[in-house]
Design an enzyme around this catalytic site. Structure first.
Site, PDB file in Angstrom:
ATOM      1  N   LYS A   1       0.827  -1.297  -0.026  1.00 12.72           N
ATOM      2  CA  LYS A   1      -0.028   0.082   0.045  1.00 12.72           C
ATOM      3  C   LYS A   1       0.975   1.225   0.048  1.00 12.72           C
ATOM      4  CE  LYS A   1      -3.864  -2.307   1.897  1.00 12.72           C
ATOM      5  NZ  LYS A   1      -4.724  -2.757   3.294  1.00 12.72           N
TER       6      LYS A   1
ATOM      7  N   GLN B   1      -4.558  -1.243   9.681  1.00 14.00           N
ATOM      8  CA  GLN B   1      -4.655  -2.565   9.130  1.00 14.00           C
ATOM      9  C   GLN B   1      -5.186  -3.559   9.837  1.00 14.00           C
ATOM     10  OE1 GLN B   1      -3.484  -3.357   5.743  1.00 14.00           O
ATOM     11  NE2 GLN B   1      -4.562  -5.562   6.073  1.00 14.00           N
TER      12      GLN B   1
ATOM     13  N   ASP C   1     -10.987   3.333   4.138  1.00 14.14           N
ATOM     14  CA  ASP C   1     -11.640   1.707   4.058  1.00 14.14           C
ATOM     15  C   ASP C   1     -13.057   1.730   3.785  1.00 14.14           C
ATOM     16  OD1 ASP C   1      -9.756  -0.152   3.929  1.00 14.14           O
ATOM     17  OD2 ASP C   1      -9.307  -0.243   5.944  1.00 14.14           O
TER      18      ASP C   1
END
Ligand code: NDP
Length: 298
Positions: A59, A103, A126
């Site tokens: 990422k 994460q 997200d």
């Protein structure tokens, strides 16, 4: 397996994601030159989960390649929830940070719900915050979770207008199944959501023009559950025995038997996976534009 990579029935998420990343990089360049805006993404990793380390590294690399600022925060596995929440508050306040991604999975002493609830919804790239889930449900402008957004892009690229199509979403998680169903409803599909308590899963699948599988069970969907000509999006990422002492990735769909039946199908790897990161970059760019009140550059 025969080499199927060049077959037009393959929905090549890897290639589509590469094109999307290039488009995003061009838009980021325009944001910088026209408005002096440099979007930034902060990624937080707590602990040393091996797969998460790879995801976070990828990422960060893709963020930099798109011309955005990448802020990586690595915390020890023993970090307290209070310390992690304090970092999220700090990132919420940081004007250089447009997107915050924590994460998952998190170490057991930390509640993922508390962390997600603390992220500023405008920076929740997200799309997991209940504000964004709610906005998606009522058709508002929030942040859409990256994996279902990537699936939708592949479907629209392949099929064009999805209105009226019968869609079956296999899985009802908050991060994939439910937002996927919401997106398909928004596209005027007729949507069924199946899960572990669904009675006749095979029959439900066989009715679908569009089948999105997000169960986390390797090769669970065989070819004879697929309606001939249906478009199959396989979200599953499962590590399976490769038979030579090594492991390999497999989807939730049995590709070998599904490929001859489907009208279009995403492979694993190289299907949905690369779209998830590309959509994360897309959401970060979008968050930066909204924060500064500018249109997304053409
Ligand atoms: P979850 O475990 O959160 O959800 C799985 C869903 O599948 C649940 O709704 C569950 O039903 C349903 N399910 C499980 N077993 C069965 C069964 N035997 N029959 C019918 N339904 C079943 O998984 P996620 O949604 O987080 O992830 C799904 C898959 O997608 C995983 O392989 C994951 O690795 C992958 N993934 C891939 C991403 C990517 O970037 N490509 C990103 C995110 C996930 P119930 O609710 O009844 O328990």
């Amino acid at each position: 397996m025969n080499d199927t990579t060049a077959d037009p029935r393959i929905i090549d998420g890897k290639a589509f994601a590469a094109g999307l990343r290039a488009e995003i990089a061009a838009r980021v360049e325009a944001l910088k030159s026209r408005h002096g805006i440099e979007p930034g993404l902060a990624v937080v990793l707590a602990g040393e989960h091996p797969a998460s380390q790879v995801y976070v590294r990828n990422k960060a690399r893709r963020t930099r390649e798109a011309g955005m600022q990448s802020f990586e925060h690595r915390l020890p596995a023993a970090v307290t929830q209070d310390d992690l929440l304090a970092l999220v508050h700090q990132l919420n306040r940081d004007p250089r940070v447009n997107g915050i991604l924590v994460q998952l999975p998190l170490p057991e002493q930390i509640g993922a719900d508390a962390v997600i609830a603390t992220i500023d919804p405008a920076k929740d790239v997200d799309g997991f915050h209940t504000t964004n889930a709610g906005l998606l449900a009522v058709g508002g402008e929030g942040m859409v979770p990256c994996t279902p957004l990537g699936c939708l892009m592949l479907l629209k690229d392949r099929l064009g207008d999805l209105a009226g199509a019968r869609a079956l979403v296999l899985g009802r998680s908050n991060i994939v199944g439910k937002p996927m169903a919401q997106l398909l409803i928004r596209e005027s599909c007729t949507v069924t959501v199946a899960h572990s308590r669904t009675r006749d899963l095979a029959a439900e699948c066989r009715r679908a023009d569009i089948l999105v599988a997000a169960v986390g069970r390797p090769r669970m969907v065989p070819g004879d559950w697929i309606r001939p000509g249906a478009t199959v999006i396989d979200v599953g990422i499962n590590r399976v025995d490769a038979g030579n002492g090594k492991t390999k990735l497999a989807g939730d769909v049995d590709f070998e038997s599904a490929f001859p039946v489907a009208g279009g199908i995403t492979p694993v790897p190289g299907g949905v996976g690369p779209m998830t990161i590309a959509c994360l970059l897309h959401n970060t760019m979008l968050a930066a534009c909204r924060r500064h009140g500018v249109e997304v550059p053409e």
